[in-house]
Design a protein around this motif. Structure first.
Motif, short mmCIF file in Angstrom:
data_model
loop_
_atom_site.label_atom_id
_atom_site.label_comp_id
_atom_site.label_asym_id
_atom_site.label_seq_id
_atom_site.Cartn_x
_atom_site.Cartn_y
_atom_site.Cartn_z
N VAL A 7 45.56 52.45 44.60
CA VAL A 7 44.70 52.00 43.51
C VAL A 7 45.02 52.74 42.22
N LEU A 8 45.21 54.06 42.33
CA LEU A 8 45.55 54.84 41.14
C LEU A 8 46.87 54.39 40.54
N SER A 9 47.84 54.11 41.43
CA SER A 9 49.13 53.67 40.91
C SER A 9 49.02 52.33 40.23
N LEU A 10 48.12 51.49 40.75
CA LEU A 10 47.89 50.20 40.09
C LEU A 10 47.34 50.41 38.69
N LEU A 11 46.38 51.33 38.60
CA LEU A 11 45.76 51.58 37.30
C LEU A 11 46.77 52.13 36.30
N LEU A 12 47.66 53.01 36.78
CA LEU A 12 48.60 53.67 35.89
C LEU A 12 49.75 52.76 35.48
N THR A 13 50.14 51.85 36.37
CA THR A 13 51.33 51.05 36.09
C THR A 13 51.01 49.65 35.64
N PHE A 14 49.72 49.29 35.67
CA PHE A 14 49.35 47.92 35.34
C PHE A 14 49.58 47.63 33.87
N PRO A 15 50.30 46.55 33.54
CA PRO A 15 50.50 46.19 32.14
C PRO A 15 49.21 45.62 31.57
N VAL A 16 49.23 45.38 30.28
CA VAL A 16 48.07 44.82 29.61
C VAL A 16 47.79 43.44 30.16
N PHE A 17 46.57 43.22 30.55
CA PHE A 17 46.19 41.94 31.14
C PHE A 17 45.79 40.97 30.05
N SER A 18 45.90 39.70 30.41
CA SER A 18 45.41 38.66 29.51
C SER A 18 43.91 38.74 29.44
N GLN A 19 43.38 38.56 28.25
CA GLN A 19 41.94 38.63 28.09
C GLN A 19 41.28 37.39 28.65
N ALA A 20 40.18 37.61 29.32
CA ALA A 20 39.45 36.47 29.86
C ALA A 20 38.73 35.75 28.74
N SER A 21 38.41 34.55 29.04
CA SER A 21 37.67 33.75 28.07
C SER A 21 36.34 34.42 27.75
N GLU A 22 35.88 34.26 26.58
CA GLU A 22 34.63 34.88 26.18
C GLU A 22 33.42 34.10 26.66
N GLU A 23 33.68 33.03 27.39
CA GLU A 23 32.56 32.28 27.93
C GLU A 23 31.80 33.14 28.94
N ILE A 24 30.53 32.86 29.07
CA ILE A 24 29.68 33.62 29.97
C ILE A 24 30.02 33.29 31.43
N GLU A 25 30.51 32.08 31.66
CA GLU A 25 30.73 31.64 33.04
C GLU A 25 31.76 32.53 33.74
N THR A 26 31.48 32.81 35.01
CA THR A 26 32.40 33.60 35.83
C THR A 26 32.69 32.87 37.12
N GLY A 27 33.77 33.26 37.75
CA GLY A 27 34.16 32.64 39.00
C GLY A 27 34.73 33.66 39.97
N THR A 28 35.17 33.16 41.10
CA THR A 28 35.71 33.99 42.17
C THR A 28 37.13 33.56 42.50
N ILE A 29 37.99 34.54 42.68
CA ILE A 29 39.34 34.27 43.18
C ILE A 29 39.38 34.75 44.63
N SER A 30 39.73 33.86 45.53
CA SER A 30 39.88 34.23 46.93
C SER A 30 41.17 33.62 47.45
N GLY A 31 41.70 34.21 48.50
CA GLY A 31 42.94 33.67 49.03
C GLY A 31 43.49 34.50 50.16
N VAL A 32 44.72 34.18 50.54
CA VAL A 32 45.38 34.83 51.66
C VAL A 32 46.76 35.31 51.22
N ILE A 33 47.11 36.53 51.60
CA ILE A 33 48.42 37.11 51.30
C ILE A 33 49.23 37.15 52.59
#
Length: 808
Positions: A7-33
Motif C-alpha cells: 500500500v505504501l509503495s502504491l501511495l509513493l509511486t502512484f501518478p497523478v490521478f484523473s479528477q473525478a467529476s464534481e457531481e455529488i453522485e458516487t458509484g462502486t467499482i467491483s470486479g475480478v482480477i
C-alpha cells in the motif's frame, strides 16, 4: 512483500490521478482480477488515490471499491513482489463491473522474507479479544456441516448426542452449554428455535463465524459468560445464485439454494435462502446398554441400528429492500420460516429399552428487519438495527405404551411375554401431546461514532422476549382451560470506548454492561375455598434480577510479526428459558429458583506472523486463560452411580476455577498446501458440598488438525482438485467424578479417548461454476461417543454438487 508495504509503495509511486467529476453522485467499482493463466488472484492490493480507497481481492479474485465519484479513475493493482499494474475505469453508474488479467502468473518464487499485512479476519483477531474468525468458503463446497467446521477451531468442542439433528452444545475453553451464546447476525439464535440453528444452516449461507472465548465485545451485548459464536450471514450486494445438493450414508440428504438480485440503477435488492435436511440416522450402535433381553432376563449384547432417530428440517429466509444506496447501506425486511421433525430414540442417555414412536415437531415463523448505514448524517456515525418478531411452536408426541428392545422388536419379560409400560408412554410420566407456544421478539441496536481516526465510542442494546404457553391435549378439558404461562424478558446494554494509538500499534477496548432479566411463571390451580366451592388460584413465581459487568481488551504490535493480546471481563450469565421453565421435549425439568452464574475471565495471548519465506507462509498463535466461576450452572454433580437416565435438571453446581492454554499453527505453501493444527488443555474444578471436584462430563484435552492440497489442471485445463484430511482427538473423560480406586461399575461412565479421521476431495470444473465433492467421515469406523453411551455415527460416505452463478 508486506501488504502494508504494498500500500505504501502504491501511495509513493502512484501518478497523478484523473479528477473525478464534481457531481455529488458516487458509484462502486467491483470486479475480478485474474493471473495470465486464468486463475483468480487472491490477496492482491487494489487501490485508488483520489479519493483514497483500498481493497484486497478475496480467494476468488473479487474486490470492491466504494464511494467513487462519477468520472474517470485510475486503478492500481499490486501483487506480492510484482510491479504495479494500472487500469483506467470510468464510473458513470452506481455499480461498474470489470475483469482484468495481469501480465504474469502466480508461479514465480520470491527470494526474500515477506510479511503479510492484515486481512479483515486478521484485523478482528488482533483487536485484543481471544477470537478466531472461521472462514466458510471452503466448507460450503464440501459435505461439512457448520458444526463440524466449528469443531476444528482451537478451544472449541462440539458436544452432540448423536447424528444429524441431535442436541448440540458448545464448549469454549471448558465453559459450555448456555454459557456460550450463539448469534445469527448479532441476534440470539434461541429466538429462531431448534428448526433454524447451526445444525440446519448450511455453510453456503454463511459469510464467516466469529468465535469469542471468555471475553465478549460490547457490540454483541448479551450475557455470554464463557464466550460467543456469532454467525455472520452473507451480505454481498451483487447478483448471484448458489445451489447445492448432497446425499450419503444413513439416507442423508442436504440441499440448499441461495440467491440475490440487485438492480444496479436503483439498488433494489431481493435475497432468498432455502435449505432442506433429512437423515434416517440409522447408524449402528453397540455397547453395554445395547442388548436384547431374553427368557429369564438374560441380556445379550448386540450391534444394532437406531430405528427411531429420523430427522428432517426445512426452512429459509426471504428479504426485500435496498442496498448500497445513499440513505442506507442495507435496508431489508423479510421473513424467516422453518419446520423440523425429530424422532427420539432414548432419554438423556442410551438405555436397554429404547423409545419407539416418540417424536418432536417444531416450527417457527418470524419477521426480520435490518438497517445499516455508515456515516449517517455525519462522517463517522454508523448505525445498525437488526430485529426479529414472530412465533415458535413445539410439540412432544409420546403415546405408545409398548416396550421395545434394540433389535426394533417389542421387548419381552423374563417369561418371554411382550409387555407394556404401566405409565402408557415411552418416557415415564404418562402419555403426552405437550405443546409449547412461544411469542418471541428480539431487537439489537448499535450506534458507533468515530471521534477521529484513533477514538471511537460504541453503544449497544439488545432486547429479547419470550412469552410461552404450555398445554397438553391429553390432559382433561378442565386442565387445558387454565393453561400455564412462562414469560422471560431480558435487556442488556453496553457502552464501549475504542482507542488506537502509537501509530496503530496499540489498540484498546474498554466496556461496561448492564444486565436485566425478569421471569414469570404462572400455573393456575383449582382449589376449594372456605365454603367448599372450587376456585381458580394462580401460583405465581417471579424473578427480577439486575447485574453489572465490565471488561477490556487490548493488543500491542511489538514488531510487524509479533502481537501480544490481553483481555478480561466480569461476565454474567442469566439462566435461560429451558433452565428456568424446563422443556419436556429435551427431557429437562424446571428449576425456577436457579441463580445467575458469574465469572471473572482473563486471557493472555501471543500471535507470531504471518511470515512468508518464498512460497511458505505460516502463523502461530497461543492463548492462556483463566475463568473464576461462581454459581456455575450445569447438571447436578452426581457422586453416585445411580442417576436418572431419562430426565435432567439444571442447577447451580458451585464455584470454581478453569485454567488452561490453547495454541494453533497455520501453514501455507504456494497457495496449494494448507495445514492447520491446534490443541487445547485445561483444568476445571468446582467446589461442591465442601469438596473440590474435577467437573465431570468435560473433555479436558483436545487436538484438531486439517490438511488441504490442491492440484491444478487435473483432467481439464483451468480445473482444480482439492484433497482434504481432518483429524479430531478427544482425551478420555468421565461422566461422574472419580469414584475412588477399586470401585466396581464406574468404568461404565468412562468415555474413552477418541481419534476420528475424515478424508475428502473436491473438483472445481474449469468454468469455476460447478464443484463436485466426495467425503468419507470416520475413515476407520472408530466408535465415537459424547455423553454416557450416546454413540455418534461411524464411517459414512457423502457426495455433493455445488453450482454458482455470479452474474445472470
Amino acid at each position: 512483500m508486506l501488504k502494508i508495504v504494498s500500500v505504501l509503495s502504491l501511495l509513493l509511486t502512484f501518478p497523478v490521478f484523473s479528477q473525478a467529476s464534481e457531481e455529488i453522485e458516487t458509484g462502486t467499482i467491483s470486479g475480478v482480477i485474474y493471473f495470465k493463466n486464468g486463475i483468480p488472484v487472491a490477496e492482491a492490493s487494489v487501490f485508488t488515490e483520489k479519493p483514497i480507497q483500498h481493497s484486497y481481492t478475496n480467494s476468488k479474485g473479487y474486490f470492491t471499491l466504494n464511494n467513487l465519484g462519477y468520472g474517470t479513475h485510475k486503478i492500481a493493482i499490486k501483487y506480492y513482489g510484482k510491479d504495479i499494474e494500472y487500469i483506467t475505469v470510468k464510473v458513470s453508474k452506481k455499480n461498474t463491473k470489470i475483469k482484468h488479467t495481469l501480465s504474469y502468473n502466480e508461479d514465480n518464487e520470491l527470494n526474500e522474507v515477506l510479511l503479510n499485512g492484515k486481512t479483515k479476519e486478521t484485523q478482528i483477531e488482533t483487536q485484543g479479544f481471544a477470537v478466531n474468525v472461521v472462514k466458510t468458503e471452503e466448507a460450503s463446497i464440501r459435505n461439512i456441516q457448520t458444526n463440524e467446521l466449528l469443531n476444528t477451531t482451537v478451544g472449541v468442542k462440539i458436544r452432540q448426542n448423536g447424528g444429524l439433528g441431535s442436541d448440540v452444545s458448545y464448549s469454549l475453553n471448558g465453559l459450555s452449554g448456555s454459557a456460550v451464546r450463539i448469534f445469527i447476525d448479532g441476534i440470539p439464535s434461541s429466538m429462531y428455535g431448534s428448526s433454524f440453528n447451526l445444525n440446519s444452516i448450511p455453510p453456503s449461507m454463511i459469510k464467516n463465524i466469529e468465535v469469542y472465548k471468555g471475553v465478549v465485545p460490547g457490540h454483541l451485548a448479551d450475557d455470554a459468560l464463557g464466550g460467543a459464536i456469532n454467525v455472520v450471514l452473507k451480505d454481498n450486494a451483487k447478483t448471484n445464485l448458489n445451489a447445492s445438493v448432497s446425499y450419503g450414508s444413513f439416507n442423508t440428504l442436504q440441499a440448499s439454494i441461495n440467491g440475490l438480485y440487485r438492480s444496479n440503477n436503483s439498488g433494489f435488492t431481493v435475497k432468498t435462502s432455502l435449505f432442506h435436511n433429512y437423515s434416517d440416522n440409522d447408524y449402528k450402535v453397540s455397547g453395554r446398554s445395547v442388548v436384547v433381553t431374553g427368557l429369564g432376563g438374560v441380556q445379550t449384547p448386540i450391534t444394532a441400528r437406531r430405528f427411531n432417530d429420523a430427522y428432517r428440517s426445512t426452512g429459509g429466509m426471504a428479504q426485500i429492500g435496498f442496498t448500497n444506496v445513499e440513505w442506507a447501506d442495507q435496508f431489508l425486511v423479510g421473513v424467516t420460516g422453518s419446520d423440523d421433525y425429530k424422532e427420539v430414540q432414548h432419554g438423556a442417555f442410551m438405555t436397554i429399552t429404547p423409545y419407539k414412536d416418540r417424536f418432536l415437531e417444531s416450527n417457527a415463523l418470524l419477521a426480520n428487519f435490518i438497517y445499516k448505514k455508515n456515516d449517517l448524517f455525519t462522517k463517522g456515525l454508523d448505525v445498525t438495527i437488526n430485529g426479529v418478531y414472530g412465533k415458535r411452536n413445539r410439540t412432544v408426541n409420546d403415546t405408545v405404551s409398548w416396550a421395545y428392545s434394540w433389535n426394533g422388536d417389542r421387548a419381552i419379560d423374563f417369561r418371554g411375554d411382550e409387555y407394556q409400560y404401566t405409565w402408557r408412554s415411552q418416557q415415564e410420566g404418562g402419555p403426552t401431546l405437550a405443546k409449547i407456544k412461544r411469542d418471541v421478539s428480539s431487537i439489537r441496536t448499535g450506534i458507533s461514532y468515530a471521534i477521529n481516526k484513533n477514538n471511537k465510542i460504541v453503544a449497544n442494546h439488545i432486547y429479547s422476549g419470550i412469552d410461552r404457553e404450555d398445554s397438553d391435549e391429553l390432559r382433561s378439558v378442565l386442565e387445558n382451560t387454565f393453561k400455564g404461562t412462562r414469560n422471560l424478558h431480558k435487556n442488556i446494554y453496553s457502552l464501549s470506548y475504542e482507542l488506537s494509538a502509537v501509530n496503530n500499534k496499540l489498540k484498546a477496548n474498554v466496556f461496561g454492561k448492564l444486565y436485566q432479566q425478569k421471569t414469570e411463571n404462572i400455573d393456575p390451580e383449582i382449589q376449594e375455598d372456605s365454603n367448599g366451592n372450587a376456585t381458580v388460584v394462580d401460583e405465581i413465581t417471579v424473578s427480577d434480577v439486575e447485574h453489572t459487568g465490565y471488561g477490556f481488551a487490548t493488543s500491542y504490535t511489538i514488531t510487524p510479526t509479533i502481537t501480544v493480546l490481553a483481555s478480561a471481563e466480569k461476565a454474567i450469565r442469566l439462566p435461560n428459558e429451558t433452565e428456568v421453565f424446563g422443556d419436556d421435549g429435551d427431557n429437562v425439568v424446571a428449576n425456577t429458583s436457579i441463580n445467575p452464574e458469574q465469572s471473572n475471565n482473563y486471557n493472555l495471548g501471543f500471535r507470531f506472523g504471518s511470515f512468508q519465506v518464498k512460497k511458505h507462509n505460516f502463523t502461530v498463535a497461543t492463548n492462556l486463560f483463566s475463568r473464576n466461576i461462581k454459581d456455575r450452572i450445569g447438571l447436578p454433580i452426581e457422586t453416585s452411580l445411580n442417576i436418572d437416565d431419562e430426565l435432567i435438571v439444571y442447577v447451580n453446581q458451585g464455584s470454581g476455577t478453569s485454567k488452561g492454554i490453547d495454541a494453533q499453527l497455520n501453514y501455507t505453501f504456494n497457495n496449494n498446501f494448507n495445514l492447520n493444527f491446534n490443541a487445547s488443555t485445561f483444568k476445571l474444578n468446582i467446589e461442591s458440598n465442601g469438596i473440590d471436584i474435577a467437573v465431570p462430563n468435560t473433555p479436558f484435552f483436545t487436538m484438531n488438525g486439517n490438511v488441504r492440497y490442491a492440484f491444478k489442471n487435473v483432467i481439464q485445463q483451468k480445473s482444480r482438485l482439492n484433497l482434504f484430511y481432518t483429524m479430531y482427538f478427544t482425551d478420555e473423560f468421565s461422566y461422574l467424578p472419580p469414584q475412588g480406586k477399586n470401585t466396581v461399575g464406574d468404568e461404565f461412565f468412562k468415555v474413552p479417548a477418541q481419534l476420528v479421521q475424515d478424508f475428502g476431495l473436491s473438483y472445481v470444473f474449469p468454468n469455476k461454476k460447478l464443484i463436485a465433492s466426495f467425503d468419507i467421515k470416520n475413515i476407520f469406523d472408530e466408535p465415537v461417543y459424547d455423553n454416557l453411551s450416546v454413540q455418534k455415527p461411524g464411517r459414512a460416505f457423502y457426495f455433493k454438487l455445488n453450482y454458482t452463478i455470479n452474474k445472470f
